[in-house]
Design a protein around this motif. Structure first.
Motif, PDB file in Angstrom:
ATOM      1  N   GLY A  18      45.505  27.335  43.250  1.00  0.00           N
ATOM      2  CA  GLY A  18      46.278  26.101  43.162  1.00  0.00           C
ATOM      3  C   GLY A  18      45.836  25.222  42.009  1.00  0.00           C
ATOM      4  O   GLY A  18      46.647  24.584  41.349  1.00  0.00           O
ATOM      5  N   ALA A  19      44.527  25.179  41.733  1.00  0.00           N
ATOM      6  CA  ALA A  19      44.009  24.356  40.638  1.00  0.00           C
ATOM      7  C   ALA A  19      44.351  24.928  39.271  1.00  0.00           C
ATOM      8  O   ALA A  19      44.460  24.191  38.299  1.00  0.00           O
ATOM      9  N   SER A  20      44.530  26.232  39.192  1.00  0.00           N
ATOM     10  CA  SER A  20      44.807  26.831  37.883  1.00  0.00           C
ATOM     11  C   SER A  20      46.291  26.857  37.541  1.00  0.00           C
ATOM     12  O   SER A  20      46.667  27.306  36.470  1.00  0.00           O
ATOM     13  N   ARG A  21      47.126  26.416  38.454  1.00  0.00           N
ATOM     14  CA  ARG A  21      48.578  26.413  38.254  1.00  0.00           C
ATOM     15  C   ARG A  21      49.115  27.808  37.941  1.00  0.00           C
ATOM     16  O   ARG A  21      50.002  27.991  37.131  1.00  0.00           O
ATOM     17  N   SER A  22      48.516  28.809  38.591  1.00  0.00           N
ATOM     18  CA  SER A  22      48.915  30.182  38.294  1.00  0.00           C
ATOM     19  C   SER A  22      50.114  30.649  39.115  1.00  0.00           C
ATOM     20  O   SER A  22      50.723  31.649  38.784  1.00  0.00           O
ATOM     21  N   GLY A  23      50.435  29.965  40.176  1.00  0.00           N
ATOM     22  CA  GLY A  23      51.570  30.346  41.001  1.00  0.00           C
ATOM     23  C   GLY A  23      51.253  31.407  42.038  1.00  0.00           C
ATOM     24  O   GLY A  23      52.141  31.860  42.739  1.00  0.00           O
ATOM     25  N   TYR A  24      49.984  31.797  42.130  1.00  0.00           N
ATOM     26  CA  TYR A  24      49.600  32.821  43.089  1.00  0.00           C
ATOM     27  C   TYR A  24      48.996  32.242  44.368  1.00  0.00           C
ATOM     28  O   TYR A  24      48.480  32.982  45.195  1.00  0.00           O
ATOM     29  N   ALA A  25      49.055  30.960  44.534  1.00  0.00           N
ATOM     30  CA  ALA A  25      48.473  30.320  45.716  1.00  0.00           C
ATOM     31  C   ALA A  25      49.239  30.689  46.985  1.00  0.00           C
ATOM     32  O   ALA A  25      48.674  30.648  48.080  1.00  0.00           O
ATOM     33  N   GLY A  26      50.490  31.076  46.851  1.00  0.00           N
ATOM     34  CA  GLY A  26      51.289  31.449  48.013  1.00  0.00           C
ATOM     35  C   GLY A  26      50.731  32.658  48.743  1.00  0.00           C
ATOM     36  O   GLY A  26      50.824  32.752  49.964  1.00  0.00           O
ATOM     37  N   LEU A  27      50.123  33.590  48.016  1.00  0.00           N
ATOM     38  CA  LEU A  27      49.541  34.769  48.644  1.00  0.00           C
ATOM     39  C   LEU A  27      48.401  34.373  49.574  1.00  0.00           C
ATOM     40  O   LEU A  27      48.344  34.812  50.722  1.00  0.00           O
ATOM     41  N   ALA A  28      47.501  33.546  49.083  1.00  0.00           N
ATOM     42  CA  ALA A  28      46.370  33.113  49.909  1.00  0.00           C
ATOM     43  C   ALA A  28      46.864  32.284  51.097  1.00  0.00           C
ATOM     44  O   ALA A  28      46.349  32.421  52.214  1.00  0.00           O
ATOM     45  N   VAL A  77      45.485  38.062  37.846  1.00  0.00           N
ATOM     46  CA  VAL A  77      45.048  36.710  37.470  1.00  0.00           C
ATOM     47  C   VAL A  77      43.847  36.773  36.531  1.00  0.00           C
ATOM     48  O   VAL A  77      43.788  36.045  35.538  1.00  0.00           O
ATOM     49  N   ILE A  78      42.894  37.649  36.817  1.00  0.00           N
ATOM     50  CA  ILE A  78      41.708  37.746  35.965  1.00  0.00           C
ATOM     51  C   ILE A  78      42.081  38.236  34.573  1.00  0.00           C
ATOM     52  O   ILE A  78      41.552  37.754  33.564  1.00  0.00           O
ATOM     53  N   ILE A  79      43.018  39.164  34.484  1.00  0.00           N
ATOM     54  CA  ILE A  79      43.418  39.701  33.179  1.00  0.00           C
ATOM     55  C   ILE A  79      44.238  38.691  32.390  1.00  0.00           C
ATOM     56  O   ILE A  79      44.045  38.534  31.180  1.00  0.00           O
ATOM     57  N   ASP A  80      45.140  37.957  33.037  1.00  0.00           N
ATOM     58  CA  ASP A  80      46.065  37.068  32.330  1.00  0.00           C
ATOM     59  C   ASP A  80      45.523  35.672  32.046  1.00  0.00           C
ATOM     60  O   ASP A  80      45.924  35.063  31.061  1.00  0.00           O
ATOM     61  N   HIS A  81      44.666  35.136  32.883  1.00  0.00           N
ATOM     62  CA  HIS A  81      44.270  33.734  32.754  1.00  0.00           C
ATOM     63  C   HIS A  81      42.914  33.595  32.090  1.00  0.00           C
ATOM     64  O   HIS A  81      42.024  34.403  32.292  1.00  0.00           O
ATOM     65  N   ARG A  82      42.800  32.545  31.310  1.00  0.00           N
ATOM     66  CA  ARG A  82      41.546  32.261  30.626  1.00  0.00           C
ATOM     67  C   ARG A  82      40.908  30.969  31.126  1.00  0.00           C
ATOM     68  O   ARG A  82      39.853  30.596  30.657  1.00  0.00           O
ATOM     69  N   ASP A  83      41.537  30.293  32.077  1.00  0.00           N
ATOM     70  CA  ASP A  83      40.942  29.064  32.601  1.00  0.00           C
ATOM     71  C   ASP A  83      39.938  29.393  33.696  1.00  0.00           C
ATOM     72  O   ASP A  83      40.000  30.437  34.339  1.00  0.00           O
ATOM     73  N   GLY A  84      38.989  28.505  33.899  1.00  0.00           N
ATOM     74  CA  GLY A  84      37.915  28.741  34.852  1.00  0.00           C
ATOM     75  C   GLY A  84      38.384  28.845  36.284  1.00  0.00           C
ATOM     76  O   GLY A  84      37.886  29.670  37.054  1.00  0.00           O
ATOM     77  N   GLY A  90      40.471  34.482  41.015  1.00  0.00           N
ATOM     78  CA  GLY A  90      40.555  35.942  40.963  1.00  0.00           C
ATOM     79  C   GLY A  90      39.325  36.615  41.550  1.00  0.00           C
ATOM     80  O   GLY A  90      39.424  37.601  42.276  1.00  0.00           O
ATOM     81  N   VAL A  91      38.150  36.073  41.249  1.00  0.00           N
ATOM     82  CA  VAL A  91      36.914  36.637  41.790  1.00  0.00           C
ATOM     83  C   VAL A  91      36.864  36.461  43.305  1.00  0.00           C
ATOM     84  O   VAL A  91      36.537  37.401  44.042  1.00  0.00           O
ATOM     85  N   PHE A  92      37.192  35.264  43.781  1.00  0.00           N
ATOM     86  CA  PHE A  92      37.219  35.045  45.232  1.00  0.00           C
ATOM     87  C   PHE A  92      38.285  35.910  45.898  1.00  0.00           C
ATOM     88  O   PHE A  92      38.108  36.387  47.017  1.00  0.00           O
ATOM     89  N   GLY A  93      39.398  36.105  45.210  1.00  0.00           N
ATOM     90  CA  GLY A  93      40.448  36.968  45.744  1.00  0.00           C
ATOM     91  C   GLY A  93      40.010  38.421  45.834  1.00  0.00           C
ATOM     92  O   GLY A  93      40.339  39.118  46.798  1.00  0.00           O
TER      93      GLY A  93
END
Length: 125
Positions: A18-28, A77-84, A90-93
């Motif tokens: 949610g903080a990275s604005r990646s749009g993948y928060a719905g899965l979690a 997410v780990i491959i595409d995003h460069r924000d912390g 991605g690591v927690f996922g």
């Protein structure tokens, strides 16, 4: 396995996604909802009342699908995003996916038929 372990990782992944604005928060969020519904069903003792439903297989499938979705999404997410926050999510996922995979392995209904060996000494001493 206790549900608290991967639930905590699921919440951390939700916050980071949610903080990275990646749009993948719905899965979690969806996995948290499914886990909460299963936990509610077990706490209300629904499995003995609804015996035609294969609870063992439904819990196994929930864990397996959650593990696969978390692993695939976290790798993307780990491959595409460069924000912390995205990388942390991605690591927690990935960790949540591994724990869900292990949970699926130990809840596999074909493994449930085995009983533990007796720990008592022979002769009742």
């Amino acid at each position: 396995m206790d549900w608290e372990h991967w639930e905590v990782l699921c919440v951390l992944a939700l916050v980071c996604f949610g903080a990275s604005r990646s749009g993948y928060a719905g899965l979690a969020a969806l996995e948290l909802l499914f886990a909460a519904l299963v936990l509610l069903a077990w706490s209300c003792r629904l499995p003995p009342r609804l015996s035609p439903l294969a609870w063992g297989w439904s819990d196994f499938m929930r864990c397996l699908i959650g593990a696969l979705l978390f692993l695939i999404t976290s790798l993307i997410v780990i491959i595409d995003h460069r924000d912390g926050a995205g990388i942390a999510g991605g690591v927690f996922g990935i960790l949540a996916g591994v724990l869900l995979g292990y949970d699926a392995y130990i809840t596999l209904p074909t493994r449930q038929g085995h009983s533990a060996a007796s720990t008592e000494a022979p002769g009742g001493v």
